[in-house]
Structure formats: structure tokens, C-alpha cells
Design a protein around this motif. Structure first.
Motif, PDB file in Angstrom:
ATOM      1  N   LEU A 208     -51.637 -46.502 -36.315  1.00  0.00           N
ATOM      2  CA  LEU A 208     -52.630 -46.028 -35.933  1.00  0.00           C
ATOM      3  C   LEU A 208     -53.460 -46.635 -34.786  1.00  0.00           C
ATOM      4  CD1 LEU A 208     -54.330 -45.656 -39.541  1.00  0.00           C
ATOM      5  CD2 LEU A 208     -53.268 -43.803 -38.078  1.00  0.00           C
ATOM      6  N   SER A 209     -53.005 -47.525 -34.177  1.00  0.00           N
ATOM      7  CA  SER A 209     -53.607 -48.328 -33.051  1.00  0.00           C
ATOM      8  C   SER A 209     -52.596 -48.219 -31.900  1.00  0.00           C
ATOM      9  CB  SER A 209     -53.900 -49.884 -33.474  1.00  0.00           C
ATOM     10  OG  SER A 209     -54.230 -49.950 -34.737  1.00  0.00           O
ATOM     11  N   LEU A 210     -51.823 -47.263 -31.714  1.00  0.00           N
ATOM     12  CA  LEU A 210     -51.095 -47.048 -30.394  1.00  0.00           C
ATOM     13  C   LEU A 210     -51.969 -46.909 -29.280  1.00  0.00           C
ATOM     14  CD1 LEU A 210     -48.073 -44.859 -31.594  1.00  0.00           C
ATOM     15  CD2 LEU A 210     -48.260 -47.257 -31.240  1.00  0.00           C
ATOM     16  N   PRO A 211     -52.846 -46.367 -29.239  1.00  0.00           N
ATOM     17  CA  PRO A 211     -53.702 -46.197 -28.028  1.00  0.00           C
ATOM     18  C   PRO A 211     -54.112 -47.681 -27.459  1.00  0.00           C
ATOM     19  CG  PRO A 211     -54.606 -44.641 -29.426  1.00  0.00           C
ATOM     20  CD  PRO A 211     -53.695 -45.265 -30.365  1.00  0.00           C
ATOM     21  N   VAL A 212     -54.645 -48.455 -28.537  1.00  0.00           N
ATOM     22  CA  VAL A 212     -55.262 -49.845 -27.814  1.00  0.00           C
ATOM     23  C   VAL A 212     -54.119 -50.680 -27.509  1.00  0.00           C
ATOM     24  CG1 VAL A 212     -55.371 -50.714 -30.142  1.00  0.00           C
ATOM     25  CG2 VAL A 212     -56.863 -51.485 -28.259  1.00  0.00           C
ATOM     26  N   LEU A 213     -53.251 -50.686 -28.389  1.00  0.00           N
ATOM     27  CA  LEU A 213     -51.757 -51.277 -28.186  1.00  0.00           C
ATOM     28  C   LEU A 213     -51.102 -51.084 -26.765  1.00  0.00           C
ATOM     29  CD1 LEU A 213     -50.011 -51.366 -31.634  1.00  0.00           C
ATOM     30  CD2 LEU A 213     -51.787 -53.299 -30.703  1.00  0.00           C
ATOM     31  N   ALA A 214     -51.314 -49.508 -26.229  1.00  0.00           N
ATOM     32  CA  ALA A 214     -50.754 -49.368 -24.905  1.00  0.00           C
ATOM     33  C   ALA A 214     -51.665 -49.720 -23.884  1.00  0.00           C
ATOM     34  CB  ALA A 214     -50.684 -47.917 -25.045  1.00  0.00           C
ATOM     35  N   THR A 215     -53.030 -49.776 -24.201  1.00  0.00           N
ATOM     36  CA  THR A 215     -53.862 -50.092 -23.262  1.00  0.00           C
ATOM     37  C   THR A 215     -53.675 -51.803 -22.956  1.00  0.00           C
ATOM     38  OG1 THR A 215     -55.488 -48.416 -23.991  1.00  0.00           O
ATOM     39  CG2 THR A 215     -56.296 -50.197 -22.485  1.00  0.00           C
ATOM     40  N   ALA A 216     -53.622 -52.394 -23.909  1.00  0.00           N
ATOM     41  CA  ALA A 216     -53.464 -53.847 -23.710  1.00  0.00           C
ATOM     42  C   ALA A 216     -51.957 -54.151 -23.199  1.00  0.00           C
ATOM     43  CB  ALA A 216     -53.464 -54.668 -24.904  1.00  0.00           C
ATOM     44  N   ALA A 217     -50.671 -53.395 -23.503  1.00  0.00           N
ATOM     45  CA  ALA A 217     -49.629 -53.420 -23.038  1.00  0.00           C
ATOM     46  C   ALA A 217     -49.575 -52.984 -21.395  1.00  0.00           C
ATOM     47  CB  ALA A 217     -48.528 -52.834 -23.697  1.00  0.00           C
ATOM     48  N   ILE A 218     -50.489 -52.123 -20.912  1.00  0.00           N
ATOM     49  CA  ILE A 218     -50.266 -51.847 -19.621  1.00  0.00           C
ATOM     50  C   ILE A 218     -51.004 -52.692 -18.789  1.00  0.00           C
ATOM     51  CG2 ILE A 218     -51.019 -50.102 -17.985  1.00  0.00           C
ATOM     52  CD1 ILE A 218     -50.647 -48.016 -20.436  1.00  0.00           C
ATOM     53  N   PHE A 219     -52.207 -52.996 -19.090  1.00  0.00           N
ATOM     54  CA  PHE A 219     -53.011 -54.168 -18.449  1.00  0.00           C
ATOM     55  C   PHE A 219     -52.257 -55.318 -18.528  1.00  0.00           C
ATOM     56  CE2 PHE A 219     -56.529 -51.294 -18.528  1.00  0.00           C
ATOM     57  CZ  PHE A 219     -57.104 -51.534 -17.442  1.00  0.00           C
ATOM     58  N   SER A 220     -51.604 -55.799 -19.592  1.00  0.00           N
ATOM     59  CA  SER A 220     -50.672 -57.001 -19.481  1.00  0.00           C
ATOM     60  C   SER A 220     -49.688 -56.946 -18.467  1.00  0.00           C
ATOM     61  CB  SER A 220     -50.144 -57.052 -20.958  1.00  0.00           C
ATOM     62  OG  SER A 220     -51.004 -57.677 -21.856  1.00  0.00           O
ATOM     63  N   PHE A 221     -49.184 -55.868 -18.415  1.00  0.00           N
ATOM     64  CA  PHE A 221     -47.778 -55.833 -17.587  1.00  0.00           C
ATOM     65  C   PHE A 221     -48.443 -55.924 -15.757  1.00  0.00           C
ATOM     66  CE2 PHE A 221     -45.056 -53.835 -14.740  1.00  0.00           C
ATOM     67  CZ  PHE A 221     -43.606 -54.210 -15.182  1.00  0.00           C
ATOM     68  N   ILE A 222     -49.485 -55.183 -15.672  1.00  0.00           N
ATOM     69  CA  ILE A 222     -50.048 -55.019 -14.429  1.00  0.00           C
ATOM     70  C   ILE A 222     -50.601 -56.408 -13.928  1.00  0.00           C
ATOM     71  CG2 ILE A 222     -51.910 -53.880 -12.748  1.00  0.00           C
ATOM     72  CD1 ILE A 222     -51.404 -51.349 -14.584  1.00  0.00           C
ATOM     73  N   TRP A 223     -51.212 -56.960 -14.861  1.00  0.00           N
ATOM     74  CA  TRP A 223     -51.788 -58.396 -14.394  1.00  0.00           C
ATOM     75  C   TRP A 223     -50.753 -59.356 -14.197  1.00  0.00           C
ATOM     76  CZ3 TRP A 223     -56.312 -58.162 -18.363  1.00  0.00           C
ATOM     77  CH2 TRP A 223     -57.536 -57.423 -17.963  1.00  0.00           C
ATOM     78  N   THR A 224     -49.835 -59.202 -15.117  1.00  0.00           N
ATOM     79  CA  THR A 224     -48.709 -60.336 -15.172  1.00  0.00           C
ATOM     80  C   THR A 224     -48.095 -60.152 -13.630  1.00  0.00           C
ATOM     81  OG1 THR A 224     -48.608 -60.393 -17.448  1.00  0.00           O
ATOM     82  CG2 THR A 224     -46.965 -61.501 -16.182  1.00  0.00           C
ATOM     83  N   TRP A 225     -47.693 -58.678 -13.359  1.00  0.00           N
ATOM     84  CA  TRP A 225     -46.939 -58.513 -12.066  1.00  0.00           C
ATOM     85  C   TRP A 225     -47.646 -59.021 -11.110  1.00  0.00           C
ATOM     86  CZ3 TRP A 225     -41.956 -56.391 -11.734  1.00  0.00           C
ATOM     87  CH2 TRP A 225     -41.567 -56.019 -10.619  1.00  0.00           C
ATOM     88  N   ASP A 226     -48.850 -58.863 -10.941  1.00  0.00           N
ATOM     89  CA  ASP A 226     -49.881 -59.296 -10.016  1.00  0.00           C
ATOM     90  C   ASP A 226     -50.186 -60.699  -9.920  1.00  0.00           C
ATOM     91  OD1 ASP A 226     -49.877 -56.923  -8.569  1.00  0.00           O
ATOM     92  OD2 ASP A 226     -51.758 -56.162  -9.386  1.00  0.00           O
ATOM     93  N   ASP A 227     -49.845 -61.306 -11.032  1.00  0.00           N
ATOM     94  CA  ASP A 227     -50.238 -63.019 -11.013  1.00  0.00           C
ATOM     95  C   ASP A 227     -49.690 -63.680  -9.846  1.00  0.00           C
ATOM     96  OD1 ASP A 227     -51.605 -64.960 -11.988  1.00  0.00           O
ATOM     97  OD2 ASP A 227     -50.002 -65.604 -13.358  1.00  0.00           O
ATOM     98  N   PHE A 228     -50.425 -64.507  -9.419  1.00  0.00           N
ATOM     99  CA  PHE A 228     -49.902 -65.243  -8.372  1.00  0.00           C
ATOM    100  C   PHE A 228     -50.199 -66.952  -8.499  1.00  0.00           C
ATOM    101  CE2 PHE A 228     -50.775 -67.556  -3.947  1.00  0.00           C
ATOM    102  CZ  PHE A 228     -49.558 -67.383  -3.818  1.00  0.00           C
ATOM    103  N   PHE A 229     -51.083 -66.986  -9.181  1.00  0.00           N
ATOM    104  CA  PHE A 229     -51.684 -68.549  -9.335  1.00  0.00           C
ATOM    105  C   PHE A 229     -50.718 -68.981 -10.614  1.00  0.00           C
ATOM    106  CE2 PHE A 229     -54.165 -71.821 -11.063  1.00  0.00           C
ATOM    107  CZ  PHE A 229     -54.670 -72.406 -10.039  1.00  0.00           C
ATOM    108  N   GLY A 230     -50.277 -68.616 -11.576  1.00  0.00           N
ATOM    109  CA  GLY A 230     -49.425 -69.068 -12.756  1.00  0.00           C
ATOM    110  C   GLY A 230     -48.069 -69.399 -12.006  1.00  0.00           C
ATOM    111  N   PRO A 231     -47.441 -68.289 -11.552  1.00  0.00           N
ATOM    112  CA  PRO A 231     -46.243 -68.640 -10.725  1.00  0.00           C
ATOM    113  C   PRO A 231     -46.125 -69.609  -9.624  1.00  0.00           C
ATOM    114  CG  PRO A 231     -46.340 -66.200 -11.156  1.00  0.00           C
ATOM    115  CD  PRO A 231     -47.671 -67.061 -11.605  1.00  0.00           C
ATOM    116  N   LEU A 232     -47.170 -69.637  -8.762  1.00  0.00           N
ATOM    117  CA  LEU A 232     -47.527 -70.753  -8.023  1.00  0.00           C
ATOM    118  C   LEU A 232     -47.270 -72.240  -8.232  1.00  0.00           C
ATOM    119  CD1 LEU A 232     -48.172 -71.057  -4.847  1.00  0.00           C
ATOM    120  CD2 LEU A 232     -50.545 -71.159  -5.409  1.00  0.00           C
ATOM    121  N   ILE A 233     -48.003 -72.202  -9.450  1.00  0.00           N
ATOM    122  CA  ILE A 233     -47.969 -73.727 -10.060  1.00  0.00           C
ATOM    123  C   ILE A 233     -46.708 -74.118 -10.548  1.00  0.00           C
ATOM    124  CG2 ILE A 233     -49.048 -74.899 -11.852  1.00  0.00           C
ATOM    125  CD1 ILE A 233     -51.656 -73.742 -11.065  1.00  0.00           C
TER     126      ILE A 233
END
Lengths: 295, 319
Positions: A208-233
């Protein structure tokens, strides 16, 4: 959430449109179009620069190249000791694992907070909300020392494992809000029938929660893809670099001698995010509008 | 029954009975609480292992000298004293960061609100505009955008090329200490999309009939904005302002890429987080960097507390 969403996307009553005079509308449209162009001009220029012949890149501010030439892409792709294919692969692996970790761990946590009764629930929930306020800088150095001692530096583990421990409190909060909106009768009835908490989570809540799971998944993906600081360290070996680190290294190594290649690779790093945006625009915008997710 | 309980045999029974009750209570406690804690287990491990534990250790480290090679050496308040009195780079970083916050947040929110109001008129093409304005917010944190920005504001970059068409000779924005910070402000303002979407959602919540009633009473558009839109929107303005300010304090990537990690020219783009990174991972002064981290937390906490305290005087809630 659905209620808010409905009001966000609902069309305005027609009276409001008809009342406005035609010239006023035209002026607003003209301003908005001008602003839109200003907003996307740098992006379009970058894409156009990536397919221009090298000599032409800085000679004009125009968006249309005199001839299209993809050699910048070929040159940029192999411009470092390690090819961009490797960086893409690393970023993809990390992002997908982060998405998996976030969705699983945050939904488990959120389910406990939203639906299960246990002693100390309110206490832990308050603590969880409190962690939302803590800037990552505070835990950065001890975490680094910890991961270094575990021998995890130069592996993807420091970037991925914390996500399986529900370290993104923001997504927990988001899911709790959504879960609370699902009628209680559903799991109460299931509980009466002797359903275990696990089955309720797995068979009722998640589907029943697919919309919120998808939202979290998509934002997770984009933020991780764009993350610079974590990999830099955490990533120092070029073979383990993500796309963002690869691009940054490319900037340093070419030090602006190969602008074509630089813009070509920059464009490529934006492509996945852009496609996510294109396909899930509505979900992303609703996510922002209803929860105030930053960025 | 009560007679029977006084007999020795009865006493044993009572004990047994109590034992059974205790066991039952334990089982009941277990049955009611175990599922909750089992579901919470990953988060609990993460909370103790990755948040609370490290936070306490970092607090301890902030009172030490720690280079990762030798074990931490207790120095008391020395790190904090040095931050407060003898570190020109700290004051530079603070100055840069505050400049960034003070310029980027108000401009960003003003644009966001203006565009949201323009879009909130039942215009055709709303979805299109909204998407276009939101796109930079989504791409904004990436290295590619910082690279692009560095080019835009280079001395032979696009901005100066555009200015030269009007006969203006622009400075080399990126490499001039007086201007470099404002290129980063511009980058931040360019990403006004996400507060705009939140404003748009807020504007939709304002009942339309309030405007109709006001315009029947002859209130001008300007007056309607001041008397209806702005007050009813204060909770959203407050939210956006707090979130954007905290975010601005934490900005890192653009400054890192644009200055090549140096924070130059002449520390003019030395964001607080960049300085913290340099101290921790460039100079391996982990104790000092921990103290810097705690100062940042303190600043953000004070700012947030201040916003919430003053909010009661200007944020208008319906209920």
C-alpha cells in the motif's frame, strides 16, 4: 499526504482564469518564458558545448553549434587512467545499494514507529526526530576513524552500510507520515486473524506504500548519484571513484585544456538524474511540496 | 479461599501462582515489545553505532590533539580558545559563510515566492514552468554544475561574453576575491526551485474566497498581498527560511570545485565546511576539526532556537 497532493495538483476554478485580462496574462507568460530561458540556458549551453568542434566552444554564446561533433565524448571517456565507464559502474552500484538499504531499513523503522505498540516507542521516536537536526559534521571524524579501523576505506562499505542501518532519518519520518495515513482497520483485522507483525508489514503495509517507497527510492538514488563529499572522504583509489570524483579529477587533470571533454563528461553525469526527473517529475514535485524535502 | 491461603500448602500455591504470573508477565512483555524492537533493530544499531557513539567521541576529540597516528592527547579548551582568539582562517571562513547565508537565502526565497505567485494564477503550462524552474534545484549539488558555473563566471566565460555585447567589460569573477563569493550566491539563487514548489503548495492552501471578498471591498492587489497572502503564508516562509539557512551553513561542493579545494582566492570562498574538511583531511588535525564541527552545531542550534523563539511574533498559524 494524498490530501495535500490532491490540493496541490487540483486545477484552479475556471472563474479565476477567465477574470484575468488577456494582456496581463501575456505579460506574465512572457516574463516566465524569459525566466525559464535564463534558467536552462547554462545547461543547454553546456550540452551544446559538448558537441561543438573544440575551436568553437568559446567563440559564441549561441546554443546552436555550426556542426555536430561527438569526438569530445570519445576523448573524455578515456581521458583518465581509468575510464568513465568504471566511474559510472561504481556510482551505479553504490546508488542502487543505497536505494535498497534506505527503502528496507527506513520502512522497517517507520513501520515500528507508525504501527507497533511497544514500551518506549515515543521516546525512541523523539530521539529519531532529534537525529534529523544533527549535521553530519559532528559524527564525521569518529565515523571516519571507525571505518578506517575496520579497513573499509577505499571500499563502498562506508557509503552503503549506514543506509542499511536506517541512517537517513528523513526518509523514516516521511514513511511514518505516510503509514499513519493508511487505515488502521486493515492491520487490526489482520492482527485478529493471527497475522504476525512481519506479515502485516510485508503483505499489507509495503504494497500500500508504493508511492512513498518510490519517492524515497528516487530521491535516494539522485542524492547518492550527486554525492561528492562522502566519496571524496572514503574513496582514494581511482578504481573505486564514483562519477562525481571522476569528473572532479578530470577537471584537475585537464586543468581546462580539454573543455570539450569536460563538458561532455559533465553532461553525461547529469543524464541519469535528468531522466529520473523526466519520468518521475510528478512524484518528485509532490514529494517536495508535501514534505518540504530540501534540494 | 482466604483460609486455604494461610496454610503452608496454600502459601506454596501462592508462590507458584506468583511465579506463574511473573512468567506470564515476562512473556506478555516480550510478546508486546519484541516485534517493535526487532523492527527497530537496524535503526537502533545505527543510532548507537553511527550517531550517538560518534557524536560523543567527537565531543571528546574536540578537547584533544589528534592526528590519527598517535592516540588523542587531552588539551582541554585549547582548541576552542584558538578558534575564538587565534585563528584568522576561522574568522575568514565564518565571514564567508555568513555572507553566503545573508545574501543567498533572502534572494532565493524572494525569487521562489515571486515565481510561485506568478505560477499560482491558473496559467496554462504550469507543469512545464514548474518543471523548468525545479530542474536546477535537482541538478544543483553535482560536480558538473559547479564545473559549469566556474566556466560561466571565468574571465573569458559566458557571463562576460554576454556583458561584452552591451559594451561592459566584466571582471574575472571567479578569481577576484571581491566577487568570487557572489558567483556562489548566484549559483544558490539559481536553485530556487524547491522552496518555490513549497510556496506553490502553500499558496494553494489559501482559500480563494478571501481574495474575492477583499476585492469586492475594493482592496488593491498590493494590499491583498500584504493582508492576505503574506500573513497566511508565514508558516511556509518560516519553514523555507529555516531549511534554506541550515542548508546554506552546510554548503560544500560548489566552493570546493570552484576553488579547486583551496577556498581561494585569498580565502574568499573558504566555506566553513570546506575549512573543516581541510583541517580534518588535509592537515589531519582531527581534534581541531571536531571542535570546528561542534561550533557549527552550536551556531546552527542557536540560529534554529532563535528562529523558533521569534517565530511566535510573526508566524501566523490558523489553529
Amino acid at each position: 499526504m494524498t490530501e495535500m497532493t490532491a490540493s496541490v495538483t487540483a486545477a484552479r476554478p475556471p472563474s479565476d482564469i477567465t477574470k484575468r485580462s488577456l494582456p496581463a496574462s501575456l505579460i506574465i507568460h512572457a516574463l516566465l518564458i524569459a525566466a525559464s530561458l535564463l534558467m536552462v540556458y547554462p545547461l543547454l549551453w553546456m550540452v551544446s558545448a559538448s558537441v561543438r568542434p573544440e575551436t568553437e566552444i568559446f567563440s559564441s554564446t549561441s546554443l546552436i553549434p555550426s556542426s555536430i561533433d561527438f569526438s569530445s565524448y570519445a576523448r573524455g571517456w578515456v581521458g583518465l587512467d581509468v575510464s568513465f565507464g568504471r566511474f559510472f559502474w561504481n556510482s551505479l552500484v553504490i546508488s542502487l545499494l543505497v536505494v535498497t538499504g534506505n527503502v528496507i531499513a527506513c520502512s522497517l523503522t517507520a513501520f515500528a514507529f507508525a504501527r507497533l505498540r511497544f514500551a518506549g516507542r515515543n521516546f525512541w521516536f523523539a530521539i529519531m526526530l532529534g537525529t534529523l537536526m544533527i549535521p553530519y559534521h559532528v559524527t564525521l571524524i569518529p565515523q571516519y576513524v571507525l571505518f578506517l579501523n575496520l579497513g573499509w576505506v577505499n571500499t563502498i562499505l562506508p557509503l552503503v552500510v549506514p543506509k542499511f542501518l536506517a541512517s537517513d532519518a528523513f526518509f523514516i519520518f516521511l514513511m511514518v507520515q505516510f503509514f499513519r495515513g493508511i487505515p488502521r482497520e486493515l492491520d487490526e483485522a489482520a492482527m485478529m486473524d493471527g497475522c504476525s507483525a512481519w506479515r502485516i508489514y510485508w503483505k499489507i503495509m509495503l504494497p500500500l506504500s508504493l508511492p512513498v517507497l518510490a519517492t524515497a527510492a528516487i530521491f535516494s538514488f539522485i542524492w547518492t548519484w550527486d554525492d561528492f563529499f562522502g566519496p571524496l572522504i572514503y574513496l582514494n583509489d581511482m578504481n573505486t571513484y564514483t562519477i562525481q570524483l571522476g569528473l572532479r579529477t578530470f577537471v584537475d587533470s585537464t586543468s581546462a585544456s580539454d573543455w570539450g571533454g569536460l563538458f561532455a563528461m559533465s553532461t553525461l553525469t547529469l543524464v541519469p538524474v535528468f531522466f529520473f526527473f523526466l519520468f518521475f517529475q510528478r512524484l518528485l514535485i509532490e514529494g517536495i511540496a508535501t514534505t518540504g524535502m530540501k534540494r | 479461599m482466604s483460609n486455604a491461603m494461610r496454610t503452608p500448602a496454600g502459601a506454596i500455591n501462592v508462590e507458584r501462582y506468583q511465579g506463574a504470573v511473573a512468567e506470564g508477565r515476562f512473556r506478555r512483555l516480550w510478546n508486546t515489545n519484541a516485534p517493535g524492537y526487532l523492527f527497530l533493530l537496524p535503526w537502533l544499531i545505527g543510532f548507537f553505532g553511527l550517531t550517538l557513539g560518534p557524536a560523543l567521541i567527537s565531543l571528546y576529540l574536540s578537547f584533544t590533539d589528534f592526528d590519527m597516528l598517535q592516540s588523542p592527547r587531552w588539551v582541554g579548551m585549547a582548541n576552542y580558545v584558538r578558534i575564538a582568539t587565534a585563528d584568522p582562517k576561522f574568522s575568514a571562513a565564518m565571514h564567508v559563510t555568513l555572507t553566503y547565508v545573508v545574501f543567498s537565502v533572502p534572494f532565493k526565497l524572494t525569487f521562489a515566492l515571486l515565481v510561485a505567485m506568478a505560477l499560482n494564477r491558473g496559467l496554462r503550462g504550469l507543469t512545464f514552468y514548474r518543471a523548468i524552474f525545479y530542474l536546477p534545484s535537482l541538478l544543483g549539488g553535482s560536480v558538473a554544475i559547479a564545473v559549469l558555473w566556474r566556466q560561466l563566471f571565468a574571465s573569458d566565460g559566458l557571463v562576460n561574453a554576454a556583458l561584452s555585447q552591451f559594451g561592459i567589460e566584466g571582471p574575472s569573477w571567479i578569481s577576484h576575491p571581491n566577487y568570487s563569493i557572489y558567483t556562489l550566491v548566484a549559483l544558490s539563487v539559481w536553485q530556487f526551485g524547491s522552496p518555490m514548489i513549497i510556496f506553490l503548495a502553500g499558496l494553494r492552501q489559501i482559500p480563494q474566497d478571501m481574495y474575492e471578498a477583499a476585492s469586492l471591498d475594493g482592496a488593491s492587489k498590493f494590499r491583498q498581498f500584504y493582508k492576505i497572502t503574506l500573513p497566511l503564508l508565514t508558516p511556509v516562509i518560516f519553514f523555507n527560511a529555516v531549511v534554506q539557512t541550515i542548508d546554506a551553513f552546510k554548503a560544500f561542493t560548489p566552493a570546493f570545485i570552484i576553488s579547486g579545494g583551496t577556498g581561494g582566492p585569498i580565502n574568499s570562498t573558504l566555506f566553513y565546511t570546506l575549512y573543516l574538511y581541510q583541517e580534518a583531511f588535509g592537515n589531519f588535525r582531527m581534534g581541531y576539526a571536531s571542535a570546528l564541527a561542534w561550533i557549527l552545531v552550536l551556531i546552527i542550534a542557536v540560529f534554529t532556537a532563535f528562529s523558533f523563539l521569534t517565530s511566535r511574533y510573526w508566524v501566523h498559524y490558523d489553529d
